[in-house]
Design a protein around this motif. Structure first.
Motif: not given
Ligand code: SF4
Length: 244
Positions: A34-35, A38, A41, A196-197, A199-200
């Motif tokens: 995930y990180s 993130y 991205t 993750a993407t 969320k950005v």
């Protein structure tokens, strides 16, 4: 961005993130996948300028699909027994007979790969009519193979059916509430990458809604650079292609 920040960004870009292969526990693996995505991205979006939205959008799509492959390798390391239980095989295309709803980045990846534009004009926004379009998927070839396989959406990479007879039955019966049987533990790994993407995007107010693949590709086919620029600037370029 000031000079000190730029310098720091360059240093971060040169450093390598922890490799998934060195991570052992489920929680560590999930956190790392995930990180890393993130951060990837953010890095790609950091290169967005007034004249390169199409390139940035393609890089984002590529990063999600590459990270999906890494996430699947990590899942296989954690659950080595799962791949042999899966029923998905080359030229099995039952899920391609459903209307494909994907993320905008998936449509970007497909649209950028086409040698000829997908031409389609939506006639109505009527909910029932909308559900019938692009079934089967417009990229399903006559030999039941995917014509955009290298660039296929994440959901097509991550669909891991554990019962192909049930896939066939749900498609043929057209039950309202149908669900392809899948190994949800394994399926969740590519989903992490996408989340993750997204969320950005959410934090930057970039549209993250699901779209009908065929509609979104047809929209992008009209003017790829202008549409991606409008979208990445926070605009509603894909409004007509959403399903909700
Ligand atoms: S993009 Fe390819 S794999 Fe995905 S539904 Fe369409 S034909 Fe099937």
């Amino acid at each position: 961005m000031n000079r000190a920040m730029k310098k720091r960004l360059k240093r971060l870009l040169r450093s390598s993130p922890p490799a998934i292969s060195r991570v052992n526990t489920l929680q560590e693996t999930v956190d790392t996948i995930y990180s890393q995505q993130y951060r990837r991205t953010l890095e790609i979006l950091d290169s967005l300028a007034h004249d390169n939205a199409g390139t940035v959008a393609k890089a984002l799509a590529h990063s999600v699909h590459a990270a999906c492959a890494e996430a699947q390798m990590a899942a296989t390391r954690l659950y080595p027994e799962v791949p042999v239980q899966l029923n998905c095989r080359a030229s099995c295309a039952w899920c391609c007979y459903e209307q494909l709803q994907v993320h905008i980045l998936d449509a970007v990846g497909v649209a950028a790969s086409l040698s000829a534009p997908l031409d389609y004009q939506l006639e109505t926004r009527n909910g029932n009519e909308l559900k019938k379009i692009f079934r089967p998927c417009p990229f399903l070839g006559a030999d039941t193979r995917c014509t955009v396989y290298k660039h296929r959406p994440l959901v097509c990479r991550a669909y891991h059916s554990i019962d192909v007879t049930e896939c066939q039955r749900v498609v043929e019966s057209q039950e309202a509430a149908r669900q392809v049987p899948m190994n949800i533990r394994y399926y969740g790994f590519p989903g992490l990458v996408q989340e993750a993407t997204l969320k950005v995007f959410e934090e930057l107010t970039i549209d993250r809604r699901p779209v009908v693949l065929g509609l979104a590709v047809a929209t992008l086919s009209r003017d790829f650079d202008r549409i991606t620029a409008h979208w990445l600037a926070g605009g509603d370029a894909f409004e007509e292609t959403t399903v909700s």
